[in-house]
Design a protein around this motif. Structure first.
Motif, short mmCIF file in Angstrom:
data_model
loop_
_atom_site.label_atom_id
_atom_site.label_comp_id
_atom_site.label_asym_id
_atom_site.label_seq_id
_atom_site.Cartn_x
_atom_site.Cartn_y
_atom_site.Cartn_z
N ILE A 30 0.82 -1.20 0.00
CA ILE A 30 0.00 0.00 0.00
C ILE A 30 0.86 1.26 0.00
CG2 ILE A 30 -1.90 -1.16 1.19
CD1 ILE A 30 -0.96 0.81 3.61
N THR A 31 0.31 2.30 -0.62
CA THR A 31 0.86 3.65 -0.52
C THR A 31 -0.30 4.58 -0.21
OG1 THR A 31 2.54 3.15 -2.19
CG2 THR A 31 2.14 5.48 -1.68
N VAL A 32 -0.12 5.43 0.78
CA VAL A 32 -1.15 6.38 1.16
C VAL A 32 -0.73 7.78 0.72
CG1 VAL A 32 -2.41 7.47 3.06
CG2 VAL A 32 -1.91 5.01 3.13
N VAL A 33 -1.57 8.42 -0.08
CA VAL A 33 -1.36 9.82 -0.50
C VAL A 33 -2.69 10.52 -0.27
CG1 VAL A 33 -0.62 11.40 -2.29
CG2 VAL A 33 0.29 9.06 -2.26
N ALA A 34 -2.72 11.40 0.73
CA ALA A 34 -3.99 12.00 1.17
C ALA A 34 -3.81 13.49 1.41
CB ALA A 34 -4.47 11.30 2.44
N PRO A 35 -4.90 14.24 1.49
CA PRO A 35 -4.79 15.68 1.74
C PRO A 35 -4.20 15.97 3.12
CG PRO A 35 -6.98 15.11 0.91
CD PRO A 35 -6.30 13.83 1.26
N ASP A 36 -3.60 17.15 3.25
CA ASP A 36 -2.98 17.53 4.52
C ASP A 36 -4.00 17.95 5.56
OD1 ASP A 36 -3.77 19.92 3.37
OD2 ASP A 36 -1.85 20.95 3.66
#
Length: 250
Positions: A30-36
């Motif tokens: 998994i890779t998590v890329v989410a808003p700050d």
């Protein structure tokens, strides 16, 4: 192992995001890329007039000073060394039922993955103050085991809503259509400290079209709602009449 990109609209510190990442990491890369920060209601907006900054948290999650759509777009088109096999957005803190999908940043994140050629799922825990995030995560694990190209076609996003109950208390899964809400409640007028008028957007309208077969009905009955959605907003059954009108009137 399957590579999965995870994003959301509640921000990289959201409980639902962390729960989903923990569950899926047992069987996938998994890779998590989410808003700050919380970007609920951002819909499909992209940031075009300034650069985006990507940072990395101590737990390895990437966070972006942009929208959910920005996160998925940046991840797939430049940030990640290897393209993921699919995109999963969630677990959203609250349902994304009926007309909600037009505003939802969670659904938009999944839709951006689909626009960029990847299978995509949006998952939401349908309660105002949700608790059973592990139930929604287990639902996604179950769906991933059962998915085939036929159940997730190339132009389709699965919009999954999960009742906020223990997994053992779920009544099952239902294939549903989007219901509809009544119009939104009025804005809430107030004043800032300097006396200038301000307006808070009011809550969404209550369910209007919520009969059997809808996502609203499934959730109310204790079922997981699985709705196939796509981005073609054309009302195809109106085309023939519109063609005649264009020929004869315009």
């Amino acid at each position: 192992m399957k590579r999965i990109l995870i994003s959301n609209d509640d921000g990289y510190m959201a409980t639902g995001l962390g729960c989903l990442a923990t569950h899926l990491a047992r069987t996938a890369e998994i890779t998590v890329v989410a808003p700050d920060r919380d970007r609920s209601g951002a819909s499909n907006s992209l940031t075009l007039l300034r650069p985006l900054r990507v940072s990395r948290a101590a737990n390895g999650f990437f966070f972006v000073d942009g929208t959910p759509t920005d996160c998925v777009h940046v991840a797939i088109t430049g940030l990640l060394q290897h393209e993921p096999d699919m995109v999963i957005a969630g677990i959203n803190h609250g349902g994304n039922l009926g007309d909600d999908v037009l505003y939802s940043g969670t659904v938009a994140a999944a839709m951006e993955g689909r626009f960029l050629g990847l299978p995509a799922i949006a998952v939401s825990l349908a309660a105002a103050n949700p608790v059973h995030f592990s139930t929604a995560a287990a639902v996604i694990e179950h769906l991933l085991e059962a998915l085939t190209p036929e159940t997730l076609p190339a132009d389709t996003v699965l919009n999954v809503n999960v009742p906020d109950v223990a997994y053992a208390d779920l009544r099952g899964f239902e294939a549903t259509r989007l219901g509809h809400r009544h119009k939104s409640e009025p804005v809430i007028a107030a004043h800032d400290p300097r006396g200038r008028p301000i307006y808070w957007v009011g809550p969404p309208g209550s369910a209007e079209d919520a009969g059997p077969g809808t996502d609203f009905h499934a959730i109310a009955a204790g079922y997981v709602s699985v709705t196939p959605i796509h981005a073609d907003l054309t009302r195809h059954n109106a085309l023939d009449a519109l063609k005649v009108w264009c020929r004869e009137t315009l």
